[in-house]
Design an enzyme around this catalytic site. Structure first.
Site, mmCIF file in Angstrom:
data_model
loop_
_atom_site.group_PDB
_atom_site.id
_atom_site.type_symbol
_atom_site.label_atom_id
_atom_site.label_comp_id
_atom_site.label_asym_id
_atom_site.label_seq_id
_atom_site.Cartn_x
_atom_site.Cartn_y
_atom_site.Cartn_z
ATOM 1 N N ARG A 170 0.788 -1.099 -0.109
ATOM 2 C CA ARG A 170 0.070 0.172 -0.132
ATOM 3 C C ARG A 170 0.787 1.345 0.080
ATOM 4 O O ARG A 170 0.447 2.383 -0.476
ATOM 5 C CB ARG A 170 -1.057 -0.010 1.169
ATOM 6 N N ARG A 174 9.426 5.648 -3.690
ATOM 7 C CA ARG A 174 9.686 6.884 -4.911
ATOM 8 C C ARG A 174 11.189 7.338 -4.673
ATOM 9 O O ARG A 174 11.589 7.620 -3.679
ATOM 10 C CB ARG A 174 8.939 8.071 -4.804
ATOM 11 N N ARG A 256 -8.350 -6.347 14.087
ATOM 12 C CA ARG A 256 -7.687 -5.332 14.632
ATOM 13 C C ARG A 256 -8.577 -4.119 15.137
ATOM 14 O O ARG A 256 -9.350 -3.556 14.156
ATOM 15 C CB ARG A 256 -6.442 -4.788 13.943
ATOM 16 N N ARG A 287 0.307 6.293 15.985
ATOM 17 C CA ARG A 287 0.473 7.751 15.689
ATOM 18 C C ARG A 287 -0.330 8.828 16.338
ATOM 19 O O ARG A 287 -1.067 8.283 17.186
ATOM 20 C CB ARG A 287 0.188 7.664 14.252
ATOM 21 N N GLU A 313 -3.308 7.433 18.847
ATOM 22 C CA GLU A 313 -4.002 6.047 18.367
ATOM 23 C C GLU A 313 -3.357 4.767 19.147
ATOM 24 O O GLU A 313 -1.844 4.512 18.665
ATOM 25 C CB GLU A 313 -3.893 5.922 16.862
ATOM 26 N N TYR A 361 -10.386 -5.290 3.710
ATOM 27 C CA TYR A 361 -9.561 -3.880 3.939
ATOM 28 C C TYR A 361 -9.851 -3.032 2.824
ATOM 29 O O TYR A 361 -8.897 -2.732 1.901
ATOM 30 C CB TYR A 361 -8.139 -4.401 4.145
ATOM 31 N N ASP A 363 -10.272 0.664 1.296
ATOM 32 C CA ASP A 363 -10.365 2.081 1.276
ATOM 33 C C ASP A 363 -11.588 2.633 0.869
ATOM 34 O O ASP A 363 -12.527 1.946 0.403
ATOM 35 C CB ASP A 363 -9.375 2.656 0.027
HETATM 36 N N1 UDP Z 1 3.639 1.305 7.683
HETATM 37 C C1 UDP Z 1 4.869 1.448 8.228
HETATM 38 N N2 UDP Z 1 5.435 2.621 8.618
HETATM 39 C C2 UDP Z 1 4.774 3.658 8.524
HETATM 40 C C3 UDP Z 1 3.369 3.631 7.860
HETATM 41 C C4 UDP Z 1 2.859 2.380 7.409
HETATM 42 O O1 UDP Z 1 5.416 0.329 8.355
HETATM 43 O O2 UDP Z 1 5.048 4.631 9.219
HETATM 44 C C5 UDP Z 1 3.254 0.252 7.128
HETATM 45 C C6 UDP Z 1 2.293 -0.874 8.134
HETATM 46 O O3 UDP Z 1 2.606 -2.112 7.851
HETATM 47 C C7 UDP Z 1 1.076 -0.513 7.832
HETATM 48 C C8 UDP Z 1 1.082 -0.338 6.147
HETATM 49 O O4 UDP Z 1 2.130 0.396 6.038
HETATM 50 O O5 UDP Z 1 0.216 -1.576 8.243
HETATM 51 C C9 UDP Z 1 -0.191 0.439 5.543
HETATM 52 O O6 UDP Z 1 -0.084 1.774 6.127
HETATM 53 P P1 UDP Z 1 -1.399 2.784 5.799
HETATM 54 O O7 UDP Z 1 -0.865 3.955 6.241
HETATM 55 O O8 UDP Z 1 -1.976 2.343 4.465
HETATM 56 O O9 UDP Z 1 -2.459 1.875 6.898
HETATM 57 P P2 UDP Z 1 -3.935 2.665 7.198
HETATM 58 O O10 UDP Z 1 -3.540 4.128 7.089
HETATM 59 O O11 UDP Z 1 -4.919 1.950 6.408
HETATM 60 O O12 UDP Z 1 -4.158 2.411 8.772
#
Ligand code: UDP
Length: 379
Positions: A170, A174, A256, A287, A313, A361, A363
């Protein structure tokens, strides 16, 4: 008598309700919460639209979905660029040239690519079989150790080598200085909050049919309650958890869950960004969201908003009574879901939809697209 009973006033249910009413149908929408909008619900605190059930940043490549929602809201020009905080070191996300420069001091894309390739080789990974291997092969061991490992284990409560690799895909990687988190043509947050957008969907005066909304109604509270509600409609659209619908008779699907500690601070600017991820394993939260920065154009000097609202969170394993957030799409749960899906297909009167109804899952844009398809096929 209603044509449709819609269980759940989140995005799937509200889009379906709107489409049904547009086709002249009579619709009853119920939700066990006292608010519409499901997990995209926003509530105003200190003049700020707070994302009560977690940060939602709308992004899509699907023009049809973007235009559809734009009937009900104006999206602002928010662009998601989270910051990672690893024990006080700050890194740019998603993984881009700013991240690589801070991590390794590399300056050119070629140097960054070589560093990643070297670390991938040293780890001996050819075909990644799990999230850990996938992450290392995408960005190397240093970034995996500092920015992925701790965060992912906190978020999913499982070690990275037991998680499917698609989760990490996901995140874009870059070799440019672009720190826009999403590879999407369209991105933004509804001005005035998501709740207003969903309310506009449900209250559109142009509808030829009608939508009635009843909140605080628990469809599955008892077999009698469910039967009574079912008897009022020709068809039911159920967007709650599929295992709950069948009273968990084949066992619980795993989710989760997330818990938020929200507080108002007497400062106009706490962290200077909407999202800061704490990527070490020790910090208990994953976060911190500072909600005012989702509302692009709010004044950072505090002239408009002298206070700020933040949410820490915390991720946890779901247990009955908690809010289910993320389906755990691993093999074991996939197999159990397939069994529930068979039962669901046999319920002729009921359509199962959305993140919980389809155990997916999703979006937000995919939910809206799925609801539009479902409406086109069924109404
Ligand atoms: N992820 C990570 N570090 C970060 C942000 C995301 O390792 O700082 C990984 C983590 O495995 C997470 C996945 O990327 O489950 C997807 O993150 P995303 O932000 O897409 O999750 P959401 O916003 O759906 O909670």
């Amino acid at each position: 008598m209603y044509d449709y009973l819609i269980v759940g006033a989140g995005l799937f249910g509200s889009v379906f309700a709107h489409e049904a009413a547009r086709a002249g149908k009579k619709v009853l929408v119920i939700d066990k919460r006292n608010n519409i909008a499901g997990n995209v619900y926003t509530e105003k605190m200190e003049g700020i639209n707070v994302h009560v059930y977690g940060a939602h940043i709308f992004h899509t490549n699907n023009k049809k979905v973007w235009e559809y929602l734009s009937q009900f809201t104006t999206f602002n020009r928010f662009t998601n660029s989270p910051v990672a905080n690893y024990k006080g070191e700050l890194y740019s996300l998603p993984f881009n040239m700013y991240t690589f420069n801070k991590m390794w001091g590399v300056v050119t894309p070629q140097e960054a690519a070589e560093r990643i390739e070297q670390q991938r080789k040293e780890a001996g990974i050819t075909e990644p079989k799990n999230l850990e291997e996938q992450a290392i092969s995408l960005v190397g061991t240093d970034i995996y150790e500092k920015l992925i490992k701790g965060y992912t284990q906190k978020q999913w409560g499982r070690p990275c080598n037991e998680l499917p690799s698609f989760i990490i895909k996901r995140l874009p990687v870059r070799l440019t200085f672009d720190n826009n988190y999403f590879n999407a043509l369209y991105q933004g947050i509804p001005e005035g909050g998501y709740t207003k957008m969903v309310a506009n969907m449900l209250n559109d005066s142009e509808l030829s049919g009608s939508i009635e909304v009843r909140l605080g109604v628990d469809y599955l509270a008892s077999a009698d309650a469910k039967e009574e509600l079912d008897s009022q409609a020709e068809k039911v659209v159920y967007t709650g958890a599929i295992d709950a619908y069948f009273d968990y008779k084949l066992g619980n699907l795993e989710y989760r869950s997330v818990r938020f500690e929200t507080e108002t601070l007497d400062t106009p600017n706490f962290q200077g960004n909407a999202a800061v991820n704490y990527t070490d394993a020790e910090t208990p939260w994953t976060r911190i969201i500072e909600h005012k920065w989702f509302e692009f154009g709010k004044d950072e000097n505090g002239d408009d908003l002298p206070k700020t609202v933040i949410s820490r969170e915390y991720s946890s394993e779901w247990k009955p009574g908690d809010e289910p957030y993320y389906p755990v799409n691993d093999e074991k749960n996939g197999a159990l879901y397939a069994q529930y899906k068979e039962l669901a297909d046999a319920e002729r009167k009921v359509i199962f939809g959305g993140r919980l109804g389809e155990y997916k899952y999703y979006d937000m844009d995919a939910v809206v697209a799925a609801a539009l398809d479902c409406a086109a096929n069924n109404i």
